[in-house]
Design a protein around this motif. Structure first.
Motif, PDB file in Angstrom:
ATOM      1  N   THR A  94       0.821  -1.210   0.000  1.00 26.29           N
ATOM      2  CA  THR A  94       0.000   0.000   0.000  1.00 26.29           C
ATOM      3  C   THR A  94       0.855   1.259   0.000  1.00 26.29           C
ATOM      4  O   THR A  94       0.584   2.221  -0.719  1.00 26.29           O
ATOM      5  N   LEU A  95       1.904   1.272   0.835  1.00 25.86           N
ATOM      6  CA  LEU A  95       2.790   2.434   0.875  1.00 25.86           C
ATOM      7  C   LEU A  95       3.456   2.667  -0.475  1.00 25.86           C
ATOM      8  O   LEU A  95       3.559   3.807  -0.945  1.00 25.86           O
ATOM      9  N   ARG A  96       3.931   1.604  -1.084  1.00 26.20           N
ATOM     10  CA  ARG A  96       4.605   1.754  -2.383  1.00 26.20           C
ATOM     11  C   ARG A  96       3.626   2.183  -3.465  1.00 26.20           C
ATOM     12  O   ARG A  96       3.966   2.996  -4.332  1.00 26.20           O
ATOM     13  N   THR A 101       1.205   6.088  -7.178  1.00 26.01           N
ATOM     14  CA  THR A 101       0.016   6.848  -7.565  1.00 26.01           C
ATOM     15  C   THR A 101       0.302   8.333  -7.563  1.00 26.01           C
ATOM     16  O   THR A 101      -0.142   9.079  -8.433  1.00 26.01           O
ATOM     17  N   LEU A 102       1.066   8.776  -6.577  1.00 21.25           N
ATOM     18  CA  LEU A 102       1.429  10.194  -6.499  1.00 21.25           C
ATOM     19  C   LEU A 102       2.269  10.603  -7.697  1.00 21.25           C
ATOM     20  O   LEU A 102       2.097  11.673  -8.267  1.00 21.25           O
ATOM     21  N   ASP A 103       3.170   9.705  -8.093  1.00 23.85           N
ATOM     22  CA  ASP A 103       4.004   9.993  -9.256  1.00 23.85           C
ATOM     23  C   ASP A 103       3.172  10.109 -10.529  1.00 23.85           C
ATOM     24  O   ASP A 103       3.397  10.963 -11.373  1.00 23.85           O
ATOM     25  N   ALA A 125      13.495   7.266  -4.223  1.00 23.74           N
ATOM     26  CA  ALA A 125      13.963   5.892  -4.415  1.00 23.74           C
ATOM     27  C   ALA A 125      14.192   5.197  -3.085  1.00 23.74           C
ATOM     28  O   ALA A 125      13.827   4.028  -2.903  1.00 23.74           O
ATOM     29  N   ALA A 126      14.788   5.905  -2.141  1.00 22.63           N
ATOM     30  CA  ALA A 126      15.031   5.316  -0.822  1.00 22.63           C
ATOM     31  C   ALA A 126      13.712   4.999  -0.121  1.00 22.63           C
ATOM     32  O   ALA A 126      13.578   3.973   0.550  1.00 22.63           O
ATOM     33  N   ALA A 132       9.707   1.893   3.074  1.00 21.13           N
ATOM     34  CA  ALA A 132       8.362   1.316   3.153  1.00 21.13           C
ATOM     35  C   ALA A 132       8.389  -0.054   3.817  1.00 21.13           C
ATOM     36  O   ALA A 132       7.429  -0.448   4.480  1.00 21.13           O
ATOM     37  N   GLU A 133       9.496  -0.780   3.669  1.00 14.33           N
ATOM     38  CA  GLU A 133       9.580  -2.150   4.175  1.00 14.33           C
ATOM     39  C   GLU A 133       9.447  -2.228   5.701  1.00 14.33           C
ATOM     40  O   GLU A 133       8.577  -2.951   6.205  1.00 14.33           O
TER      41      GLU A 133
END
Length: 314
Positions: A94-96, A101-103, A125-126, A132-133
């Protein structure tokens, strides 16, 4: 699960994105800690019956009951761990997806956003790859872990106090001193963890911008990591020492009581096993607190970065 806006806090995110699943995890956790003291009682009865030359049939049935309880407890733990893993991985996904989606939504044609610089690209990228992990990984254990470990502590301490009241003092002597040195050491870890996250983001920006990070920043990450390791392992050493000290007292005092016929050997065995059952959940609870503190810092930085890029926090 979909989270249109990130809550202000990590626990708010946990509830928003996995509230229903947390209920199921809590039920499984309650089942696990509900069984935690049963093996101790079975051990005590088996040993005492064997010493008293009791019925072999009774000992056999108690041993079979011990196996059945152990299988049930481990089966519940398996279900809990698999369910936790699914909830955690779903949160990471979900976080990724939120980042992706924002991009996809920028820049808008009617109101083009300024081009993102290389440093921001490195930070992004980080966030997608590394940050997110651990944040998502904490979601699965956010509520069920402290519930299970606290429940186990209460159950085992209550059982030990029931069979032999002096063991309550022993249990408090094991856990009490640790409450003095664990919190300040954990705060020191948290400070270094937050600085490490910020430095790694700068390293990511350096790589995107120039192809190589600044050497000073690499050394900074190394120094912060080593500081975390030194404090973490020193804390583990102190906790292990307190556990072994409590076991030594239980064996010494319990052995003297057995010689004076004031205590049954099975009770000593149950107390020593109980101390082991206290040590593991207490360590896991401390680790959970460490994860909560560190991941809360990571989440706050993660949410701030997304807010800066246009995603509001709730």
């Amino acid at each position: 699960m979909e989270c249109p806006a990130l809550p202000q806090t990590l626990m708010g995110y946990v509830v928003r994105c996995s509230g229903r699943h947390q209920v199921g995890l809590a039920v499984l956790a309650a089942g696990v800690f509900g069984l935690s003291s049963v093996p101790l009682e079975l051990q005590r009865r088996i040993v005492n019956d064997a010493i008293k030359s009791g019925s072999g049939r009774t000992i056999l049935w108690l041993a079979l009951a011990y196996v059945a309880v152990a299988l049930l407890e481990q089966g519940l733990k398996l279900a809990l761990n698999v369910y936790r893993s699914w909830v955690s991985e779903d949160a990471v996904r979900t976080l990724r997806k939120t980042l992706c989606t924002l991009d996809e939504g920028e820049p808008a044609a009617a109101n083009p956003a300024p081009a993102r610089d290389d440093g921001e690209t490195g930070t992004h990228a980080a966030m997608v790859v590394a940050e997110a992990e651990p944040i998502g990984g904490f979601v699965g254990m956010a509520i069920s872990e402290p519930l299970m470990q606290l429940g186990t502590l209460v159950s085992v301490v209550g059982y030990m106090a029931y069979i032999e009241p002096w063991t309550l003092v022993l249990s408090l002597g094991l856990l009490g001193p640790q409450m003095l040195f664990v919190p300040p050491m954990q705060r020191a870890i948290n400070r270094r963890a937050g600085a490490r996250i910020r430095t790694i983001r700068h390293v990511g920006g350096d790589i995107v911008e120039s192809g190589a990070p600044e050497e000073d920043r690499i050394e900074r990450v190394f120094a912060l990591n080593m500081g975390i390791y030194r404090i973490k392992f020193s804390m583990n050493l102190a906790m292990n020492f307190m556990h072994h000290l409590a076991v030594a007292v239980a064996l010494g005092v319990g052995g003297l009581f057995v010689l004076d016929d004031r205590l049954q050997l099975g009770t000593v065995v149950a107390v020593v096993s109980g101390l082991g059952k206290l040590n593991d959940p207490w360590r896991d609870l401390v680790n959970w607190g460490r994860e909560l503190s560190v991941d809360a810092v990571k989440y706050r930085l993660f949410a701030d970065a997304l807010q800066h890029r246009g995603l509001a926090t709730a």
